[in-house]
Design an enzyme around this catalytic site. Structure first.
Site, PDB file in Angstrom:
ATOM      1  N   ASP A   1       0.832  -1.195   0.000  1.00  0.00           N
ATOM      2  CA  ASP A   1       0.000   0.000   0.000  1.00  0.00           C
ATOM      3  C   ASP A   1       0.876   1.258   0.000  1.00  0.00           C
ATOM      4  O   ASP A   1       1.867   1.333   0.739  1.00  0.00           O
ATOM      5  CB  ASP A   1      -0.839  -0.050   1.288  1.00  0.00           C
TER       6      ASP A   1
ATOM      7  N   GLU B   1       1.738  -0.261  -5.026  1.00  0.00           N
ATOM      8  CA  GLU B   1       0.848   0.837  -5.423  1.00  0.00           C
ATOM      9  C   GLU B   1       1.710   2.092  -5.559  1.00  0.00           C
ATOM     10  O   GLU B   1       2.051   2.733  -4.555  1.00  0.00           O
ATOM     11  CB  GLU B   1      -0.235   1.047  -4.357  1.00  0.00           C
TER      12      GLU B   1
HETATM   13  C1  GLC Z   1      -4.214   3.095  -0.424  1.00  0.00           C
HETATM   14  C2  GLC Z   1      -5.462   2.251  -0.502  1.00  0.00           C
HETATM   15  C3  GLC Z   1      -6.642   3.056  -0.035  1.00  0.00           C
HETATM   16  C4  GLC Z   1      -6.400   3.525   1.377  1.00  0.00           C
HETATM   17  C5  GLC Z   1      -5.079   4.286   1.478  1.00  0.00           C
HETATM   18  C6  GLC Z   1      -4.680   4.513   2.897  1.00  0.00           C
HETATM   19  O1  GLC Z   1      -4.241   4.134  -1.334  1.00  0.00           O
HETATM   20  O2  GLC Z   1      -5.626   1.748  -1.804  1.00  0.00           O
HETATM   21  O3  GLC Z   1      -7.823   2.319  -0.125  1.00  0.00           O
HETATM   22  O4  GLC Z   1      -7.437   4.368   1.804  1.00  0.00           O
HETATM   23  O5  GLC Z   1      -4.028   3.564   0.876  1.00  0.00           O
HETATM   24  O6  GLC Z   1      -4.274   3.297   3.470  1.00  0.00           O
END
Ligand code: GLC
Length: 553
Positions: free
Chosen positions: A205, A244
């Site tokens: 993440d 991500e």
């Molecule tokens: C990432 C996740 C999202 C979440 C954020 C904070 O972007 O995909 O859903 O709210 O992280 O953890």
């Protein structure tokens, strides 16, 4: 393709399916999905053909950010089951040949995590330095604020000790301080724990936040990613980190570890995703050709993860203001469909007005792009969204198993879509019985994708189609070729494709029962509105007998 490649580097042409245990299937009748329910559905996932499950966070949580706010990294949210249920689930998935990866959310914890409670208790706390504290933070740059509907700063004053803590996301999600070696060791321990229970890796993440918010306190933040990857690979050679990282390509390559490929094994292609939506909005192939032209080749043994929708907003932040507006106008004109000024909170089938031809074309295009496709649960049956749900929850509604919903016997955790996307009209049970359903077509698409490793592994060339709405590319690997052609518009077209080196070959359309011959180095292809074709080339003599007889007639 050599098996030593395709089986060892399994992720290069995996089909990844993302789901939230909480909304997939309720196994104990309390209205909340759980591991027991999910385990019952493994055969469904197996018959769909997916090869890897990505589980959204399933850890104990106050649930203020749908589980991305964790209070214990070593346990299971009691609403979803127990560690025992988790192990049973892992065993069943393994039995059906499905790998499992999970969200690794270690940029931050919940403010209810015992570590943060301890850290904030006093400036002298032994865990004070596990989070990022400041007496006087730098003024905020508005571009740093991820959720502008709820926050106006990334710093929050903690009255008791008079210092501010950093929170890249919501104020209830304090950032961990990865400059602290104890924190880095603890993160490795979390990885090790879940790998011991059978995970094949992690969807990491918010990676740029994780390594960049430490500023100059960590001399080389990327070295931390490389260390984590090395730790993971020592424990299990085939495990992956899927990151991500929503960044321009030129900045993103460093997250793979530049030429070395020793950091993230895979990165989501956010740029390609946004350009695909621009292409859909314009019914033009240009933005997709641009992606294949600009996108760097990942380092050896790394891979792109391609997607069209995920659990978050459909972010369009890397398009220009005008381009973003074009996508808004086409797919989310109402203010209520838009979010954070940069995205849409809708599912793909709803944005395409349920047009099956267009939905199929979009996913066919996704699967034909070089990379590993990642789909979000429910896409395979064309689930819609529920705009009555708050913010991003609009796309996180319960899986629709049958006409009555089939998710739970109790009132479900989140509201189910109505109208033409209600379970009466969109559900697994009906589509299983219907040979022409989207679900059946997805099964075919996945089967074909797995039979065409050239798509994910091969060298790709964009082909000239002479038609602005038709995108064509060829993928070559080990002397085998697949050509994919997609018509982004709702008007039929006929194109002539020049196919170098394939003169005299027979092309078999893998998504339809059709063959055609390449003559004088070209082939003429009629493309139906939103049509898609995957053509495998083979010298005439290599055709299987039944196909050869079709040609003979
Ligand atoms: C990432 C996740 C999202 C979440 C954020 C904070 O972007 O995909 O859903 O709210 O992280 O953890």
């Amino acid at each position: 393709m050599r098996l030593t490649y395709t089986s060892d580097l399994w992720y290069k042409n995996a089909v990844i399916y993302c789901l939230d245990v909480e909304t997939y299937k309720d196994g104990n009748g309390d209205g909340v999905g759980d591991f027991r329910g999910l385990t019952q559905q493994i055969d469904y996932l197996h018959s769909l053909g997916i090869t890897c499950l990505w589980l959204m966070p399933f850890f104990p949580t106050p649930n203020k950010d749908d589980g991305y706010d964790i209070t214990d990294f070593y346990s299971i949210d009691p609403r979803l089951g127990t560690l025992g249920d988790f192990v049973e689930f892992m065993r069943t998935a393994k039995d059906r040949g499905i790998r499992v990866i999970a969200d690794l959310v270690v940029n931050h914890t919940s403010d209810q995590h015992p570590w943060f409670k301890e850290s904030r208790s006093s400036k002298d706390s032994p865990l004070r330095d596990w989070y990022v504290w400041s007496d006087k933070p730098e003024p905020d740059d508005p571009s740093q604020i991820v959720f502008p509907d709820k926050e106006n700063s990334i710093w929050q004053l903690d009255k008791k000790t008079g210092q501010y803590y950093l929170h890249s996301f919501y104020r209830h999600q304090p950032d961990l301080n990865v400059a602290n070696p104890e924190v880095r060791d603890e993160i490795a321990r979390v990885l090790g724990f879940w790998m011991e229970l059978g995970l094949s890796g992690f969807r990491v993440d918010a990676v740029p936040f994780l390594i960049e918010n430490v500023g100059d306190k960590l001399p080389d933040p990327h070295a931390f990613l490389a260390d984590l990857r090395a730790f993971m690979s020592r424990r299990e050679g085939g495990a992956v980190l899927l990151g991500e990282v929503n960044m321009p390509y030129k900045d993103l390559v460093s997250y793979f570890g530049d030429g070395n490929g020793d950091q993230l094994t895979m990165c989501f292609d956010f740029i390609g995703m946004q350009r695909a939506w621009l292409a859909f909005a314009r019914s033009e192939a240009g933005p997709i050709s641009q992606t294949l032209g600009d996108r760097p080749k990942p380092p050896k043994d790394c891979q792109w993860a391609t997607f069209l929708r995920n659990h978050d907003e459909l972010t369009l932040d890397k398009l220009t203001d005008e381009e973003r507006q074009e996508v808004f106008d086409a797919f989310g004109p109402d203010k209520d469909m838009q979010i954070y000024g940069r995205g849409l909170r809708r599912r793909l089938p709803a944005m395409f007005g349920g047009d099956l031809r267009r939905i199929k074309m979009a996913y066919s295009l996704l699967f034909s792009m070089p990379g590993t496709p990642v789909i979000f649960y429910g896409e395979e049956i064309g689930m819609g969204d529920n705009l009555d749900e708050e913010g991003r929850m609009a796309v996180r509604t319960p899986m629709q198993w049958s006409q009555s919903g089939g998710f739970s016997d109790a009132p479900p955790v989140r509201g189910i879509p109505g109208g033409s996307f209600a379970p009466e009209r969109v559900n697994v049970a009906d589509q299983k019985r219907d040979p022409d359903s989207l679900l059946r077509w997805f099964q075919l698409l996945i089967e074909r994708y797995r039979e065409c490793p050239e798509l994910a592994w091969g060298d790709n060339t964009v082909l000239e189609t002479g038609h602005p709405s038709v995108f064509a590319h060829r993928c070559d690997a080990d002397g085998a070729t697949v050509v994919a052609v997609h018509n982004l518009s709702d008007i039929a077209a006929e194109i002539d494709l020049a196919l170098e080196g394939l003169d005299g070959c027979v092309l078999t359309d893998l998504l339809a029962d059709e063959t055609m011959e390449v003559a004088d180095g070209t082939v003429r292809l009629p493309m139906s509105p939103h049509g898609c074709r995957w053509l495998r080339a083979a010298p005439r003599g290599d055709m299987p007998p039944e196909d050869a007889s079709i040609i003979a007639h």
